[in-house]
Enzyme design. Structure first.
Site, PDB file in Angstrom:
ATOM      1  CB  SER A   5      34.294  19.281  14.660  1.00 61.17           C
ATOM      2  OG  SER A   5      35.117  20.096  15.433  1.00 61.17           O
ATOM      3  CE  LYS A  64      36.053  22.356  13.422  1.00 63.50           C
ATOM      4  NZ  LYS A  64      37.163  21.654  14.136  1.00 63.50           N
ATOM      5  CE1 TYR A 109      35.512  26.149  14.178  1.00 64.60           C
ATOM      6  CE2 TYR A 109      35.600  27.110  16.376  1.00 64.60           C
ATOM      7  CZ  TYR A 109      35.818  26.050  15.523  1.00 64.60           C
ATOM      8  OH  TYR A 109      36.344  24.880  16.020  1.00 64.60           O
ATOM      9  CE1 TYR A 152      39.511  17.880  13.938  1.00 69.77           C
ATOM     10  CE2 TYR A 152      38.219  16.368  15.271  1.00 69.77           C
ATOM     11  CZ  TYR A 152      38.320  17.520  14.517  1.00 69.77           C
ATOM     12  OH  TYR A 152      37.237  18.299  14.351  1.00 69.77           O
ATOM     13  CB  VAL A 210      33.935  17.884  21.186  1.00 71.08           C
ATOM     14  CG1 VAL A 210      35.375  17.677  20.781  1.00 71.08           C
ATOM     15  CG2 VAL A 210      33.491  19.314  20.990  1.00 71.08           C
TER      16      VAL A 210
HETATM   17  O1  DON Z   1      36.219  24.793  18.630  1.00 67.97           O
HETATM   18  C1  DON Z   1      35.990  23.788  19.299  1.00 67.97           C
HETATM   19  O2  DON Z   1      36.809  23.318  20.069  1.00 67.97           O
HETATM   20  C2  DON Z   1      34.645  23.116  19.111  1.00 67.97           C
HETATM   21  N1  DON Z   1      33.658  24.106  18.753  1.00 67.97           N
HETATM   22  C3  DON Z   1      34.680  22.083  18.031  1.00 67.97           C
HETATM   23  C4  DON Z   1      35.694  20.991  18.279  1.00 67.97           C
HETATM   24  C5  DON Z   1      35.280  19.645  17.799  1.00 67.97           C
HETATM   25  O3  DON Z   1      34.139  19.297  17.693  1.00 67.97           O
HETATM   26  C6  DON Z   1      36.377  18.680  17.572  1.00 67.97           C
HETATM   27  N2  DON Z   1      35.834  17.376  17.216  1.00 67.97           N
HETATM   28  N3  DON Z   1      36.038  16.283  17.552  1.00 67.97           N
END
Ligand code: DON
Length: 317
Positions: free
Chosen positions: A76, A79, A201, A253, A271
């Protein structure tokens, strides 16, 4: 480099470095406590005992420790780079399609989206980042390659690439993201084909960077939108101010309040266990430790950043 005085404290090269050494030692007992992000099967294989950190001052000085040059899945944190691109293209039109409020919900939640008619709360929850990806997909023929080139430039690393196994793993198991994208398309808030938007994405989430790359790549946000070393402008000063505000309120978040309280810097987690943060006018900092807390933020990473602002006495507050 000469010593610098910040907030009544004097910092030499040695003092930055010894602060990082102390932090590495103090977070060591936490490394085993987090959980790796096994919901993306390929990320479930990463070694939890890794820890790296890098600090880049806006004068270019770099301090690093541990596994600071080991690549990891940026997830993420990417992003932030897609948002930078979409914000610079669409300007304030972007906010017609995505909000600017903290969600107070997990990053992959579906429930709020129906109540709010397919407009995601902010660009950092998954739904918001998928809308941002759509904005980019509508503007470039090969949007993933375009974004990879853009992130290589920001990180000053021509060798950055995506991890194909992570990409395939997300594509195969990312049913929630597909649900979010189809749902938003039903409200007219996704314009390209859902498959194309998800490829972009998942692609940018699957990029691999290390802590040094990330602290290079975030430096423009510490310097009003202009990279202090290359002199390139990526956002206006006003846009950089707004993006940093979103990092503070939404970058971690439903733990954004706790992160602001403990750490006191605008930052973005992923993550993969990375977190990148900035202090305007001063520095960018990144940390990596793959074990996550229940919100999906690096457990030792949050602690390391808290220790950094506590030990240095430097934060945005
Ligand atoms: O879409 C997802 O769930 C992952 N590609 C990215 C989520 C993420 O990194 C949330 N961060 N803490």
């Amino acid at each position: 480099m000469p010593d610098m005085t910040i907030a009544n404290k004097t910092f030499s090269n040695n003092s930055w470095q010894s602060i990082l050494e102390e932090i590495k030692e103090e977070v060591a007992p936490l490394l085993s406590q987090g959980q790796v992000a096994a919901y993306i099967p390929e990320l479930g294989r990463v070694d939890k005992n890794k820890f790296g950190m890098a600090v880049r001052l806006i004068n270019g000085d770099l301090f690093e420790i541990g596994d600071s040059k080991t690549n990891f899945s940026v997830q993420s944190i990417s992003k932030v780079f897609t948002l930078t691109k979409a914000f610079s293209i669409l300007k304030d039109e972007l906010w017609k399609r995505v909000g600017k409020e903290p969600s107070g919900n997990p990053f992959n939640s579906l429930i709020q989206l129906e109540r709010e008619n397919g407009k995601p709360r902010n660009p950092f929850i998954n739904a918001g980042a998928i809308v941002v990806a759509d904005c980019i997909a509508n503007n470039y023929d090969d949007p993933l390659n375009y974004m990879i080139r853009f992130i290589r430039e920001l990180a000053d690393n021509k060798n950055l690439k995506l991890n194909v196994n992570v990409f395939q793993s997300e594509k195969k198991t990312g049913h929630r993201n597909a649900a979010l994208a189809h749902f938003m398309k039903s409200y007219g808030n996704i314009q390209s084909e859902v498959g194309d938007v998800l490829d972009l994405y998942f692609g940018h989430c699957s990029l691999e960077l290390n802590c040094v790359d990330l602290s290079n790549a975030f430096l423009y946000l510490a310097n009003h939108g202009t990279h202090p070393i290359s002199g390139k402008t990526y956002l206006s000063a006003s846009q950089a101010k707004r993006l940093n505000a979103l990092l503070l309120t939404c970058g971690t978040y439903d733990a954004a309040g706790d992160f602001a309280f403990k750490v006191g810097m605008p930052g973005k987690s992923g993550v993969g266990g990375g977190i990148a943060a900035i202090i305007p006018g001063l520095l960018s900092i990144s940390v990596w430790s793959p074990g996550l807390d229940k919100h999906g933020n690096s457990l030792a990473g949050v602690k390391a950043l808290e220790l950094f602002t506590t030990k240095t006495g430097i934060s945005i507050f």
